[in-house]
Design a protein around this motif. Structure first.
Motif, short mmCIF file in Angstrom:
data_model
loop_
_atom_site.label_atom_id
_atom_site.label_comp_id
_atom_site.label_asym_id
_atom_site.label_seq_id
_atom_site.Cartn_x
_atom_site.Cartn_y
_atom_site.Cartn_z
N GLY B 125 24.26 31.81 -21.73
CA GLY B 125 24.11 32.61 -22.94
C GLY B 125 25.37 33.41 -23.22
O GLY B 125 26.10 33.15 -24.17
N LEU B 126 25.68 34.36 -22.34
CA LEU B 126 26.81 35.27 -22.57
C LEU B 126 28.15 34.53 -22.56
O LEU B 126 28.99 34.73 -23.43
CB LEU B 126 26.82 36.37 -21.53
N SER B 127 28.36 33.65 -21.54
CA SER B 127 29.64 32.98 -21.42
C SER B 127 29.89 31.99 -22.55
O SER B 127 31.01 31.54 -22.74
CB SER B 127 29.73 32.25 -20.08
N ASP B 128 28.84 31.64 -23.28
CA ASP B 128 29.00 30.67 -24.37
C ASP B 128 29.21 31.34 -25.72
O ASP B 128 29.36 30.65 -26.73
CB ASP B 128 27.76 29.76 -24.43
N LEU B 129 29.17 32.66 -25.75
CA LEU B 129 29.41 33.35 -27.02
C LEU B 129 30.78 32.96 -27.55
O LEU B 129 31.70 32.76 -26.77
CB LEU B 129 29.38 34.87 -26.81
N PRO B 130 30.91 32.85 -28.87
CA PRO B 130 32.23 32.53 -29.40
C PRO B 130 33.24 33.65 -29.10
O PRO B 130 32.86 34.82 -29.08
CB PRO B 130 31.99 32.38 -30.90
N LEU B 131 34.47 33.26 -28.86
CA LEU B 131 35.59 34.16 -28.58
C LEU B 131 35.40 35.05 -27.36
O LEU B 131 36.00 34.83 -26.33
CB LEU B 131 35.93 35.03 -29.81
N PHE B 137 33.15 37.08 -20.17
CA PHE B 137 32.16 36.66 -19.18
C PHE B 137 32.53 35.34 -18.52
O PHE B 137 31.74 34.78 -17.79
CB PHE B 137 30.78 36.53 -19.84
N GLY B 138 33.72 34.83 -18.78
CA GLY B 138 34.04 33.51 -18.24
C GLY B 138 35.33 33.45 -17.44
O GLY B 138 35.95 32.40 -17.34
N GLN B 139 35.75 34.57 -16.85
CA GLN B 139 36.97 34.56 -16.05
C GLN B 139 36.65 34.29 -14.59
O GLN B 139 35.49 34.30 -14.18
CB GLN B 139 37.67 35.92 -16.17
N ASP B 140 37.72 34.09 -13.78
CA ASP B 140 37.46 33.97 -12.35
C ASP B 140 37.43 35.36 -11.72
O ASP B 140 37.85 36.35 -12.32
CB ASP B 140 38.51 33.07 -11.69
N ALA B 141 36.94 35.42 -10.49
CA ALA B 141 36.68 36.70 -9.83
C ALA B 141 37.94 37.58 -9.75
O ALA B 141 37.87 38.80 -9.87
CB ALA B 141 36.10 36.46 -8.45
N LEU B 142 39.10 36.95 -9.55
CA LEU B 142 40.31 37.75 -9.35
C LEU B 142 40.69 38.53 -10.60
O LEU B 142 41.25 39.62 -10.52
CB LEU B 142 41.47 36.84 -8.91
N VAL B 143 40.40 37.98 -11.77
CA VAL B 143 40.72 38.69 -13.01
C VAL B 143 39.93 39.99 -13.07
O VAL B 143 40.48 41.07 -13.37
CB VAL B 143 40.43 37.81 -14.24
#
Lengths: 364, 306
Positions: B125-131, B137-143
């Motif tokens: 849901g969240l990671s698929d939001l546009p932009l 919500f779609g970065q890797d842990a280090l970011v």
């Protein structure tokens, strides 16, 4: 001898300064073997440029066995340090020395003038002497094959090209690629991003992403790291590897790679020194002589694309086709190579213009 | 919309290694120590992180090992400059040269080894939001960790007693010493923290940015991180701004080239440096504030007896 601190320091410095000449083969025998030296700019573990030269050295050892003794020095920086290394090889009894990077040109020439009894071979340079030959590979022939594949598989009609420095070698590759790709798809356009580096994985990856974000679905690179191949795999598009087979970095993306194979040339030249027929020559080998090879075409490519690419390899080998067969127009539409003519080597060596179909302006 | 999201993702990737290295160096410098070995510590972190992960240790262990390796390099620096009172500039430069060679040696067996990148966060849901979906919500842990590190350092320096002591040591070690604080211990810890952050920054390069090991793969990012600290006048928020500005202009110039903007590519390559320096100098041009923020004892050897 009493070891004082000063003496110890001198010894340590001398040891540190001595190039790591690694010799293979036993001590001198009754019939002394021919000592052949190689100077590499990178580590032999780079899986690229220096790795391929070292494969050539190993082929020489396999071919001549006891009759030769080879040595190599790796990671030699271009410039003053190179002269010391080349001189050291010449002074330690090597009779044939290959220096394998453009930046070794002047150091090699200087040492060649001092050691007239030693034969030298310099890769990709243009300065020759009676005991200094030059050799290079027609990588652009491989670009023609890459272009043929790209023309078939690109659906967006946009190809991204990650380039290092605007020198003729790179510009020629862009030209050969674009001509071949547009022969298949006349509307295809090539976008070039210059990263001003031969090797910066991060920047190459950034450039690759920028090109893909703007619609490129095939990536070409004239830089040395496998980073663009990784980006292509991640984004589900196609790419062509550089210098060596990069399949493992993009099992699905890797269409082919332009591979340098120096082994046949090295074996031939060492043989000529052994039988006394060596002369200073200028060699520019391509697909026909085997100096340039294509890595296996990925089996996930359309059969038609592979057939066309194989045909192109055969035609270039036989001379039926030349990567720069006229008519060739530049970006302004001016005919640079007339219909029925072929680019001369002189034109190719000094190429400083984009062919039609390349977007953007060539940096001066 | 989608291209903007992709571009911003590239910017985040380009800025993160700089951010890690710079925020670590900021703490080191705030304690009055100038460690020019960031590039070397990053490289050792990159190779150790890659080696541990590629040998089957997993990414968590890999990043931890990278932090430990960066700290180990920093410990060498601390021993030489803090205990043996060697010159910090010379020792830092030597640490960079040492790191380049050491990482090449350790990495010999790992050249050409492919590795999967760090997994990206995916919240249904969240990671698929546009932009903003992939961006937030779609970065890797280090970011995420890099942002936590910046916030933690800012909080530590301004809101905690330990942060105050660290700054006191950086301003006037003699006074801090007479108040009973151990200058040596504070500086050791600050240098170790700087090493750990540089190590993680290096690991980000070899595990997430371009998941591979290549000799000298930091390609000067350690030096950029060092410059960012100075131009950001030792303030964590501005380090964040500087890192993202640098990353942003780097990516923007590549996009401009790809789109066929008719400027010389050499000029475009220069732009990130130019823009970052210009902006940071302009917003930080208050001389009094620079003097307030710059650690007064930076780079100076401290000996309690002297």
């Amino acid at each position: 001898m009493r070891i004082t601190r000063r003496r110890f320091t001198q010894g340590a410095l001398a040891a540190a300064a001595a190039p790591a000449v690694l010799s293979f083969g036993g001590p001198a025998r009754a019939a002394d073997p021919l000592k052949v030296g190689f100077v590499y700019v990178g580590p032999i573990g780079d899986h690229g440029w220096s790795y391929q030269h070292n494969e050539g050295r190993l082929a020489v050892e396999a071919e001549f066995g006891d009759r030769v003794e080879t040595s190599f020095v790796e990671k030699v920086s271009e410039g003053a340090d190179a002269e010391r290394v080349v001189n050291q090889l010449a002074a330690s009894g090597h009779k044939l020395i290959f220096t394998t990077s453009f930046g070794f040109m002047n150091p090699t020439l200087k040492v060649a003038q001092r050691h007239s009894d030693v034969m030298f071979e310099h890769a990709t340079g243009y300065k020759r002497a009676d005991n200094l030959a030059t050799y290079a590979a027609r990588f652009y022939e491989g670009r023609t094959i890459s272009g043929t594949l790209a023309g078939h598989v690109s659906e967006t009609g946009v190809v991204g090209y990650i380039a290092s420095f605007p020198i003729p070698e790179v510009v020629r590759g862009i030209g050969a690629f674009t001509l071949a790709a547009r022969r298949i798809n006349p509307d295809l356009e090539v976008r070039v991003v210059w990263v001003n580096s031969w090797y910066d994985p991060g920047k190459e990856a950034d450039a690759a992403k920028a090109l893909v974000d703007q619609g490129a679905d095939v990536l070409l690179q004239h830089t040395d790291s496998p980073a663009p191949m990784q980006v292509a795999e991640e984004r589900g598009i196609k790419a062509v590897g550089q210098a060596s087979d990069m399949t493992r970095f993009g099992p699905s993306a890797h269409m082919t790679a332009v591979v340098n194979d120096w082994a046949p040339y090295y074996v031939e030249r060492v043989g000529q020194v052994l039988d006394g027929s060596w002369t200073s020559t200028d060699t520019w080998g391509g697909l026909a002589s085997g100096m340039v090879k294509m890595a296996p075409f990925n089996s996930n490519l359309p059969a038609e694309a592979i057939a066309d690419a194989e045909q192109a390899v055969a035609d270039i080998k036989s001379g039926a086709r030349h990567p720069f067969d006229g008519p060739v127009r530049d970006q302004s539409g001016t005919v640079r190579i007339a219909e029925g003519e072929r680019a001369s080597d002189e034109l190719l060596l000094g190429m400083d213009w984009y062919v039609e179909g390349v977007q953007g302006k060539l940096p001066g | 919309m989608e291209i903007l999201s992709l571009v911003l993702m590239s910017v985040v990737a380009a800025a993160t290694p700089l951010l890690f290295a710079a925020i670590g160096e900021l703490v080191t410098e705030k304690s009055g120590v100038l460690n020019l070995g960031v590039e070397g510590m990053m490289l050792v972190g990159a190779v150790v992180g890659f080696a541990v992960t590629a040998s089957g240790g997993g990414a968590v262990l890999g990043v931890s090992a990278a932090a430990a390796a960066g700290s180990a390099m920093a410990a060498l620096f601390a021993l030489l400059t803090l205990n043996l009172l060697a010159n910090q500039v010379a020792t830092g430069l030597a640490l960079t040269l040492f790191g380049i060679g050491l990482s090449a040696l350790v990495g010999r067996g790992f050249i050409g080894v492919p590795l999967d990148g760090l997994p990206h966060l995916a919240i249904p849901g969240l990671s698929d939001l546009p932009l903003i979906g992939p961006l937030i919500f779609g970065q890797d842990a280090l970011v995420y960790l890099s942002f936590v590190a910046v916030a933690a350092v800012a909080w530590f320096l301004t809101r905690t007693r330990a942060g105050l002591i660290l700054k006191a040591v950086g301003e006037n070690p003699a006074a801090a010493h007479r108040l009973g604080h151990s200058v040596l211990r504070v500086r050791w810890l600050a240098v170790l923290f700087g090493g750990a952050m540089a190590g993680i920054g290096g690991a980000y390069l070899s595990l997430a940015y371009t998941p591979l090991w290549a000799e000298n793969m930091t390609a000067g990012r350690g030096w950029i991180a060092l410059a960012l600290v100075v131009f950001a006048t030792w303030r964590p928020g501005r380090v964040l701004l500087g890192a993202y500005l640098f990353g942003g202009v780097t990516i923007a110039q590549l996009h401009a080239q790809s789109a066929g903007v008719a400027l010389p590519s050499q000029f475009m390559s220069m732009l990130p440096y130019l823009a970052t320096i210009l902006v940071l100098v302009l917003i930080s041009r208050d001389a009094a504030r620079i003097r307030l923020n710059a650690p007064a004892s930076i780079g100076k050897v401290f000996h309690p007896g002297g």
